[in-house]
Enzyme design. Sequence first.
Site, PDB file in Angstrom:
ATOM      1  N   CYS A 133      71.144  49.234  69.096  1.00 23.97           N
ATOM      2  CA  CYS A 133      69.876  48.523  69.335  1.00 23.97           C
ATOM      3  C   CYS A 133      68.961  49.254  70.305  1.00 23.97           C
ATOM      4  O   CYS A 133      67.963  48.686  70.762  1.00 23.97           O
ATOM      5  CB  CYS A 133      70.162  47.115  69.865  1.00 23.97           C
ATOM      6  SG  CYS A 133      71.243  46.166  68.779  1.00 23.97           S
TER       7      CYS A 133
ATOM      8  N   HIS B 270      54.338  39.001  68.262  1.00 26.87           N
ATOM      9  CA  HIS B 270      53.721  40.276  67.905  1.00 26.87           C
ATOM     10  C   HIS B 270      53.447  41.138  69.128  1.00 26.87           C
ATOM     11  O   HIS B 270      52.295  41.547  69.384  1.00 26.87           O
ATOM     12  CB  HIS B 270      52.447  40.054  67.082  1.00 26.87           C
ATOM     13  CG  HIS B 270      52.751  39.701  65.662  1.00 26.87           C
ATOM     14  ND1 HIS B 270      53.160  38.433  65.281  1.00 26.87           N
ATOM     15  CD2 HIS B 270      52.742  40.438  64.531  1.00 26.87           C
ATOM     16  CE1 HIS B 270      53.380  38.427  63.985  1.00 26.87           C
ATOM     17  NE2 HIS B 270      53.141  39.626  63.493  1.00 26.87           N
TER      18      HIS B 270
ATOM     19  N   GLU C  30      68.177  35.449  67.046  1.00 20.43           N
ATOM     20  CA  GLU C  30      67.675  36.791  66.758  1.00 20.43           C
ATOM     21  C   GLU C  30      68.024  37.062  65.305  1.00 20.43           C
ATOM     22  O   GLU C  30      69.151  37.460  64.997  1.00 20.43           O
ATOM     23  CB  GLU C  30      68.351  37.790  67.700  1.00 20.43           C
ATOM     24  CG  GLU C  30      67.688  39.135  67.764  1.00 20.43           C
ATOM     25  CD  GLU C  30      68.404  40.038  68.758  1.00 20.43           C
ATOM     26  OE1 GLU C  30      67.911  40.184  69.876  1.00 20.43           O
ATOM     27  OE2 GLU C  30      69.468  40.576  68.413  1.00 20.43           O
TER      28      GLU C  30
END
Length: 111
Positions: free
Chosen positions: A21, A63, A101
């Site tokens: 990640c 975003h 997630e």
Amino acid sequence: MKVGVIEHFDSMHLLPGHPKCGVPHGHTYKVEVTVEGPVVNGMVVDFDILKRSLREILKTWDHTDLNRLLPVPSCEHISEAVLGQLRGKLPGLRMGVRIWEGEGKWAECEG
Ligand SMILES: [Zn+2]
């Protein structure tokens, strides 16, 4: 009695030093908020107030590059941060925030 609302946001992050990640990637995060308390006049909390408060907070999380908001933007840290922000808007309520997630992975912070 417990009640809850669900909202979503889309953002990117990386987890510094993590073998998988550690490169920039994105998720659709699901945010579940639960509020626990007595039923007063038919409600634990007004859903409209809860939804509006949560949406206001999530505008800053949507975003964006989450590493600009948190040094290590893991599910765990996001749930702590969102809970802290929600407490600031709705003090005195017993709340929990669960951050998903994607599918199948979540972290929850209560207090
Ligand atoms: Zn990730």
